[in-house]
Design a protein around this motif. Structure first.
Motif, PDB file in Angstrom:
ATOM      1  N   SER A   1      -3.351  10.929   0.021  1.00 61.11           N
ATOM      2  CA  SER A   1      -4.424  11.777   0.526  1.00 61.11           C
ATOM      3  C   SER A   1      -4.429  13.078  -0.242  1.00 61.11           C
ATOM      4  O   SER A   1      -3.422  13.780  -0.301  1.00 61.11           O
ATOM      5  CB  SER A   1      -4.218  12.070   2.016  1.00 61.11           C
ATOM      6  OG  SER A   1      -5.129  13.070   2.421  1.00 61.11           O
TER       7      SER A   1
ATOM      8  N   PHE B   1      -0.451   4.728   7.433  1.00 57.58           N
ATOM      9  CA  PHE B   1      -1.627   4.375   6.643  1.00 57.58           C
ATOM     10  C   PHE B   1      -2.830   4.187   7.571  1.00 57.58           C
ATOM     11  O   PHE B   1      -2.688   3.580   8.624  1.00 57.58           O
ATOM     12  CB  PHE B   1      -1.329   3.057   5.901  1.00 57.58           C
ATOM     13  CG  PHE B   1      -2.358   2.660   4.890  1.00 57.58           C
ATOM     14  CD1 PHE B   1      -2.578   3.424   3.757  1.00 57.58           C
ATOM     15  CD2 PHE B   1      -3.131   1.514   5.070  1.00 57.58           C
ATOM     16  CE1 PHE B   1      -3.537   3.054   2.814  1.00 57.58           C
ATOM     17  CE2 PHE B   1      -4.088   1.147   4.137  1.00 57.58           C
ATOM     18  CZ  PHE B   1      -4.295   1.908   3.010  1.00 57.58           C
ATOM     19  N   PRO B   2      -4.026   4.671   7.222  1.00 52.43           N
ATOM     20  CA  PRO B   2      -4.367   5.354   5.980  1.00 52.43           C
ATOM     21  C   PRO B   2      -4.449   6.874   6.101  1.00 52.43           C
ATOM     22  O   PRO B   2      -4.698   7.549   5.119  1.00 52.43           O
ATOM     23  CB  PRO B   2      -5.777   4.808   5.709  1.00 52.43           C
ATOM     24  CG  PRO B   2      -6.374   4.664   7.073  1.00 52.43           C
ATOM     25  CD  PRO B   2      -5.243   4.260   7.979  1.00 52.43           C
TER      26      PRO B   2
ATOM     27  N   VAL C   1      -9.964   9.812   1.323  1.00 50.93           N
ATOM     28  CA  VAL C   1      -9.537   8.769   2.267  1.00 50.93           C
ATOM     29  C   VAL C   1     -10.794   8.213   2.943  1.00 50.93           C
ATOM     30  O   VAL C   1     -11.581   8.980   3.503  1.00 50.93           O
ATOM     31  CB  VAL C   1      -8.567   9.356   3.318  1.00 50.93           C
ATOM     32  CG1 VAL C   1      -8.130   8.278   4.308  1.00 50.93           C
ATOM     33  CG2 VAL C   1      -7.361   9.965   2.628  1.00 50.93           C
TER      34      VAL C   1
ATOM     35  N   HIS D   1      -4.420   2.855  13.378  1.00 54.70           N
ATOM     36  CA  HIS D   1      -3.740   2.774  12.093  1.00 54.70           C
ATOM     37  C   HIS D   1      -3.751   1.345  11.574  1.00 54.70           C
ATOM     38  O   HIS D   1      -4.142   0.428  12.269  1.00 54.70           O
ATOM     39  CB  HIS D   1      -2.301   3.280  12.256  1.00 54.70           C
ATOM     40  CG  HIS D   1      -2.248   4.585  12.991  1.00 54.70           C
ATOM     41  ND1 HIS D   1      -2.622   5.771  12.413  1.00 54.70           N
ATOM     42  CD2 HIS D   1      -1.951   4.867  14.276  1.00 54.70           C
ATOM     43  CE1 HIS D   1      -2.524   6.735  13.309  1.00 54.70           C
ATOM     44  NE2 HIS D   1      -2.128   6.219  14.446  1.00 54.70           N
TER      45      HIS D   1
ATOM     46  N   HIS E   1      -9.902  -1.859   5.371  1.00 56.58           N
ATOM     47  CA  HIS E   1      -8.568  -1.962   4.778  1.00 56.58           C
ATOM     48  C   HIS E   1      -8.099  -3.406   4.677  1.00 56.58           C
ATOM     49  O   HIS E   1      -7.400  -3.766   3.730  1.00 56.58           O
ATOM     50  CB  HIS E   1      -7.571  -1.097   5.547  1.00 56.58           C
ATOM     51  CG  HIS E   1      -7.849   0.366   5.350  1.00 56.58           C
ATOM     52  ND1 HIS E   1      -7.661   0.990   4.141  1.00 56.58           N
ATOM     53  CD2 HIS E   1      -8.352   1.304   6.186  1.00 56.58           C
ATOM     54  CE1 HIS E   1      -8.024   2.258   4.243  1.00 56.58           C
ATOM     55  NE2 HIS E   1      -8.438   2.478   5.473  1.00 56.58           N
TER      56      HIS E   1
ATOM     57  N   TRP F   1       0.827  -1.209   0.000  1.00 56.79           N
ATOM     58  CA  TRP F   1       0.000   0.000   0.000  1.00 56.79           C
ATOM     59  C   TRP F   1       0.856   1.252   0.000  1.00 56.79           C
ATOM     60  O   TRP F   1       2.041   1.223   0.284  1.00 56.79           O
ATOM     61  CB  TRP F   1      -0.942   0.012   1.201  1.00 56.79           C
ATOM     62  CG  TRP F   1      -0.257   0.041   2.534  1.00 56.79           C
ATOM     63  CD1 TRP F   1       0.189   1.136   3.208  1.00 56.79           C
ATOM     64  CD2 TRP F   1       0.077  -1.094   3.348  1.00 56.79           C
ATOM     65  NE1 TRP F   1       0.776   0.763   4.388  1.00 56.79           N
ATOM     66  CE2 TRP F   1       0.721  -0.595   4.512  1.00 56.79           C
ATOM     67  CE3 TRP F   1      -0.114  -2.479   3.220  1.00 56.79           C
ATOM     68  CZ2 TRP F   1       1.179  -1.424   5.534  1.00 56.79           C
ATOM     69  CZ3 TRP F   1       0.354  -3.310   4.239  1.00 56.79           C
ATOM     70  CH2 TRP F   1       0.991  -2.780   5.375  1.00 56.79           C
TER      71      TRP F   1
ATOM     72  N   THR G   1       0.314   5.489   1.258  1.00 63.10           N
ATOM     73  CA  THR G   1      -0.573   6.422   1.951  1.00 63.10           C
ATOM     74  C   THR G   1      -0.784   7.637   1.070  1.00 63.10           C
ATOM     75  O   THR G   1       0.113   8.459   0.888  1.00 63.10           O
ATOM     76  CB  THR G   1       0.039   6.833   3.301  1.00 63.10           C
ATOM     77  OG1 THR G   1       0.271   5.647   4.061  1.00 63.10           O
ATOM     78  CG2 THR G   1      -0.889   7.755   4.055  1.00 63.10           C
TER      79      THR G   1
END
Ligand SMILES: Cc1cc2nc3c(=O)[nH]c(=O)nc-3n(C[C@H](O)[C@H](O)[C@H](O)COP(=O)(O)OP(=O)(O)OC[C@H]3O[C@@H](n4cnc5c(N)ncnc54)[C@H](O)[C@@H]3O)c2cc1C
Lengths: 287, 793
Positions: free
Chosen positions: B90, B330-331, B480, B261, B233, B86, B88
């Motif tokens: 935004s 993340f995220p 997000v 998180h 997630h 992944w 992060t």
């Protein structure tokens, strides 16, 4: 974290314990109160193959207080020792020092001898033992022997105890009626190991320091005797500010403080003189 | 305004009820993550990076895999087929650098503690034995530790592929800052250093994951603040529908932002459970917690404040650097902290101009994230310290300075210079209340007398604005997927008790008790008759969980409306059964009564009839004794709260030790649903703020090696170090909701370290010492400042 695997043995007599130590030597660790050993095992800072638990050895629970002084067997807990000493002499160095050792719950498990055997350079009791001329009694395959505290503590977590020896007790001689004690330490939080501390005693006659003993902890690899400062105070009147100043200067000069990542040697030196001042203040107060 | 019961003796809203669940927790009957065990479960232990930066040359697990009790040893190569990497991302942070992150290291490591391999064994101890047997060869690379050095031309790169250690840059400016400073009668400036610390939860992070291949279902128990977000997630990363992922948070022993998180190690555990088809449990030990939980608040900020000849604040100007560690968490992204630290600068005051700039940089350290009162304590310390310095430069009372400059829009609303919309504030009332709470004139006399007698005492103040109960705009517009809305489901059981389910989370703060109180009043039943379930994605509605002090302001509002809806359903059913107009009926303490308050039928009897004898209802009536209410605030991105704190400290002139003698807080969180719990939230927050000011520090050396592996090294404040904390409240209701509640959970942390910092500086000034602008205020720093005579006249 969890400890690495070990064998657990719980002998019932000193002889049996010593036999196990003789058999396994460096591979074995003695378990007393466990207040230092268990965390070290859990963090895998140490991984002995064999744990020799001495808690079943009833003979090691003995403590005595008499004209000769105090004797604490290897299973005497901090809390019990404190109660006994306080009842005998509330001004005694040990009565002052023990409340600074960890927290109450820990003092109910941890032992005086365990603390001495561990020889943590920041611990209170090794410095007290040196200050009090205590004798540490060891039992080994060849029998028993006694060492002065000064000879016992060698360096960082190292003592004169041989791997096949068990600390069976500590003997603290009774000091004369003119003895005054002093103890203080600086710690961030209550119950923490000290940044720096000072265990001290003085022979005071007619307001004059006939002799004294100043032992710092947290200052080096083992308890540090401030001999130059002792000399500067010897013979001085209790309220002789000049002598105190000379002693403080001597402390600054003689303490080769190990560099400390967190607090720095300069700061520790400042604490050393501040503690000395406080201790002299304690000597002055009626005890 | 809630129309009934409120204010009457029966009202639950406003009552100091101890949290019911506390009894079980105190008696040791809690069910925390590690209390949950599943058949065939295996235990996880991680090989974690011992170095801050390295390329992994060889990772050989075969010996470890043969270690006793070991079921599997997994690396990223094993997990990759079932788990996504992944980044992060935004839109709230344009240009945010987003390096790829994997649950286990992918060929290199970027911080101490980064998980490299995962051992699964019959016990945690056996798993740890096997970890020691993993063979790892690495080439250490130069590391970046010091945030202010991260952007130097020759700085090593945390992520070489990014070409820079800059993660994001913040800049905002209003008004004519240059002109304000040019025209100022007084300018004060300071360089602030805030050291990393973390939220130390009593219960560490932990997760237990089980995968049922026949149904493709992942079932997860987690000590987590937002099980719904985790469900989402995990579904994305493991390519499962959310309906195939169930997350349950049982008792959670503290969160503080640490447990909100998606952590690499937790994802690795879920992926491993899927691969193995066996339940996998991971509970972080304290060493792992300290090095892999999010850290927070590593900032260096140079700031100045301009004041005119009348003592009015003109402008603030700040330039900062935040070190966020190896990745942006993340995220939600670690940059939120800088955003809030910059945006809340100067927030309590009217300023014509402001400029704030900050570089957010990667370092080879643990990730940082949203710790309680995200960013606010940084801004508060900078602002409040500068205000104190200005007051001192002008030779005036720091409280007079604050009183003159407060920004209070009264019935209206306005923007702070750095863009926060504020309304319904009560700075002046809070200050008045604080002065009364402290008995300020007498206290100042006693401080003066004790100073005369040689004590080194300091009194410090810190006013604050805390933005709470964040709305959907913030993350929604950033793309997000974070729920800012919350939902309550509510139904009547056949015995007339209520079954409730909330999308919020209970971490020990007492949100459950508050929601029950609101539901009790809204419906008209005793709180003991309500069973509230939280933290279960399988049965509960999707929603926000616990973040941004939302329990009362958002959850409470959802509860109120759900309760009122259910009450309406109950009265309609009763009206049909009793052949009476619903308007003539009321529901009080579980009884349906008429206008004279005579009992007509109990809720229990009504419910029994609905569930078991529905035929007694007139033809065509089908009572629905269950409702759901999804509450999202339509106005206001966040609800501002305000308050002021004060600290009295004593400095030891020989050792530099600081003792907190007393602490005071006056806070305005709007309607107080439970004064007992609101007060305890404030107190707990203050303790964490004092911890930050005096003790807590995640220490690294200059090469980014981590130094604090245990709670003997990382100093959390303990009872013996804490002063009494007096708490007062002012209740200015939020006008945008029915209850008028605002957030209460973070205010204590917001200003406590600022108040202590000001108090220590006040003490230093009183003895002619130097200034300090660095936390934690360690004894060597304080002693050096005490001995610093360079300011002495
Ligand atoms: C939170 C915390 C705070 C603490 N704070 C302090 C403090 O401020 N000051 C302080 O001094 N201590 C502190 N301690 C340590 C505590 O005092 C221990 O009790 C003490 O150091 C060791 O005693 P024990 O009986 O528990 O020994 P154990 O933990 O059982 O053993 C310690 C070591 O000594 C060896 N040993 C023990 N007994 C013998 C024996 N009879 N013969 C040979 N070897 C032996 C063991 O093999 C081991 O290596 C703290 C501990 C904790 C957990």
């Amino acid at each position: 974290m969890k400890p690495a695997p070990f064998h657990y043995l719980a002998p019932a007599t000193v002889e049996a314990a010593v036999a196990l130590l003789a058999e396994h030597g460096d591979e074995a660790a003695v378990l007393a109160g466990g207040q230092s050993l268990m965390p070290m095992l859990a963090l895998r800072l140490t991984a002995p193959a064999i744990l020799v638990d001495i808690n079943r050895i009833g003979a090691l629970e003995r403590q005595s207080i008499d004209a000769a002084g105090y004797s604490f067997g290897a299973l005497v807990r901090h809390a019990d020792a404190w109660a006994a000493v306080r009842a005998d002499d509330p001004a005694h160095l040990l009565a002052r020092a023990l409340p600074h050792v960890a927290h109450q719950a820990i003092r109910h498990r941890g032992t005086i001898c365990g603390s001495l055997a561990l020889a943590d350079p920041a611990a209170e009791l090794p410095a007290c033992a040196v200050c009090l001329d205590a004798e540490i009694e060891l039992a080994g395959p060849a029998g028993r022997r006694r060492l002065t505290a000064d000879a016992f503590f060698e360096g960082l977590y190292t003592t004169a105890r041989r791997p096949d020896e068990l600390v069976v007790g500590v003997h603290v001689p009774r000091l004369g009626p003119d003895t005054r004690f002093g103890f203080d330490e600086v710690a961030r939080r209550h119950g923490d190991y000290a940044i720096l501390g000072l265990a001290a005693r003085a022979l005071v006659v007619d307001g004059c320091i006939k002799d004294c003993r100043l032992v710092y902890f947290g200052a080096g690899a083992r308890p540090v005797v401030a001999t130059a400062a002792q000399a500067a105070l010897k013979g001085a009147a209790l309220d002789d500010g000049h002598a105190h100043g000379r002693a403080a200067a001597a402390v600054m000069g003689e303490l080769a403080i190990d560099p400390d990542l967190r607090y720095g040697a300069t700061y520790k030196r400042q604490l050393a003189t501040a503690l000395l001042k406080r201790i002299i203040g304690q000597w002055k107060a009626p005890q | 305004m809630p129309d009934r019961l409120l204010g009457s003796t029966e009202a639950q809203i406003g009552a100091s009820r101890p949290r019911a669940r506390s009894r079980a927790l105190l008696a040791g009957r809690g069910r925390y993550l590690d209390d949950i065990n599943l058949p065939r479960q295996v235990h996880a232990a991680f090989l974690r990076s011992p170095v801050p930066a390295a390329v992994i040359d060889r990772l050989e697990v075969s010996a470890a895999a043969r270690s006793p009790g070991v079921v599997a040893v997994l690396t990223w190569a094993d997990l990759a087929p079932v788990c996504q990497a992944w980044r992060t991302l935004s839109a709230a942070f344009p240009g945010l650098a987003a390096p790829e992150q994997t649950p286990l290291a992918n060929g290199r490591v970027t911080s101490v503690g980064e998980p490299i391999a995962l051992v699964l064994a019959a016990s945690r101890a056996l798993a740890e034995d096997a970890v020691a047997a993993i063979e790892l060869d690495w080439r250490e690379r130069p590391a970046v530790g010091v945030a202010t050095a991260a952007l130097a031309a020759d700085a090593p790169l945390v992520h070489p592929e990014l070409g820079s250690n800059l993660a994001w840059r913040f800049a905002a400016e209003t008004g004519d800052v240059a002109a304000a400073f040019a025209s100022a009668a007084t300018v004060v400036e300071e360089r602030f250093v805030f050291s990393r610390h973390t939220g130390v939860t009593l219960e560490p992070r932990g997760i237990l994951a089980a995968f049922e291949p026949s149904e493709g279902r992942l079932e997860v128990w987690a000590s987590h603040q937002m099980p719904h977000q985790l469900q989402l997630h995990l579904g994305e990363l493991l390519e499962l529908a959310m309906s195939q992922v169930r997350v349950t948070a049982s008792d959670v022993g503290g969160g503080f932002g640490v447990k909100m998180h998606v952590y690499p190690d937790e994802v690795a555990v879920c992926a491993a459970a899927r691969l193995l088809g066996r339940p996998v449990k991971f509970v972080a030990d304290r060493l792992e917690s300290l090095m892999s939980d999010i850290h927070a608040r590593e900032h260096v900020i140079e700031a100045r404040l301009a004041v005119d000849a009348e003592g009015r604040l003109l402008a603030i100007d700040a330039k900062g650097v935040q070190g966020i560690g190896s990745h942006s968490v993340f995220p939600r992204s670690s940059t939120v902290e800088t955003l809030m630290a910059m945006r809340t600068l100067g927030a309590p005051y009217g300023l014509a101009a402001a400029r704030a700039q900050a570089d957010v940089v990667f370092q080879n350290k643990a990730m940082t994230g949203q710790y309680r009162s995200v960013g606010h304590p940084i801004a508060c310390a900078v602002t409040e310290r500068l205000v104190d310095m200005a007051a001192r430069a002008r030779g005036e009372d720091p409280l007079a300075m604050r009183r003159r400059n407060y920004l209070e829009p009264g019935d209206g609303r306005c923007r702070t210079a750095l863009g926060l919309e504020v309304f319904d504030l009560s700075h002046v009332a809070c200050l008045d209340r604080l002065e009364a709470l402290m008995g300020l004139p007498a206290l100042r006399q006693s401080v003066a007398a004790r100073r005369q007698a040689g004590e080194v005492l300091g009194l410090g103040f810190a006013a604050f604005v805390e933005m709470t109960a964040t709305g959907s705009e913030v993350y929604g517009m950033a793309g997000v997927p974070v729920a800012a809305a919350d939902t309550i489901q509510l139904a009547v059981e056949p015995d007339g008790s209520l079954k409730a389910s909330a999308s919020l989370s209970e971490l020990g703060q007492g949100t459950d008790e508050g929601l029950v109180q609101v539901l009790a009043d809204a419906v008209g039943v005793a709180p003991e008759r309500i069973g509230l379930e939280m933290g279960r994605t399988a049965s509960g509605p999707h929603g926000g969980g616990a973040w941004a002090s939302r329990g009362a302001a958002i959850g409470g509002e959802a509860a109120w409306h759900a309760g009122r809806k259910l009450r309406g359903q109950i009265l309609a059913a009763a009206a049909a059964l009793l052949q009476t107009p619903a308007a003539a009926l009321d529901l009080v303490a579980g009884c349906i009564v008429d206008a004279q308050r005579h009992e007509r039928i109990t809720l229990a009897a009504l419910a029994r009839t609905v569930h078991f004898a529905g035929h007694e209802f007139p033809q065509g009536t089908l009572p629905q004794l269950q409702v759901a209410h999804h509450y999202r605030r339509e106005a206001d991105i966040a609800i501002p709260t305000n308050g002021i704190q004060a600290a009295l400290v004593q400095l030891c002139p020989e050792t530099g030790l600081v003792r907190c003698l007393q602490h005071w807080v006056v806070h305005d969180c709007g309607r107080i649903i439970n004064p007992l719990l609101a007060g305890e939230q404030v107190r707990g927050g203050v303790v964490q703020g004092i911890g930050a000011a005096l003790f807590e520090h995640c220490r690294y050396d200059a090469q980014a090696n981590f130094l604090d592996g245990s709670l003997a090294d990382y100093l959390v404040p303990m009872a013996m170090e804490m002063p009494d904390i007096a708490v007062g409240h002012v209740e200015t209701l939020y006008r945008g909701s029915t209850l008028g509640a605002k957030g209460a959970g973070e205010a204590g942390t917001c200003a406590a370290s600022a108040a202590v910092l000001n108090a220590v500086n006040d003490a230093l000034a009183a003895v002619g010492g130097g200034r300090l602008a660095e936390i934690p205020l360690t004894p060597p720093l304080v002693l050096a400042a005490l001995n610093d005579r360079s300011n002495a006249g």
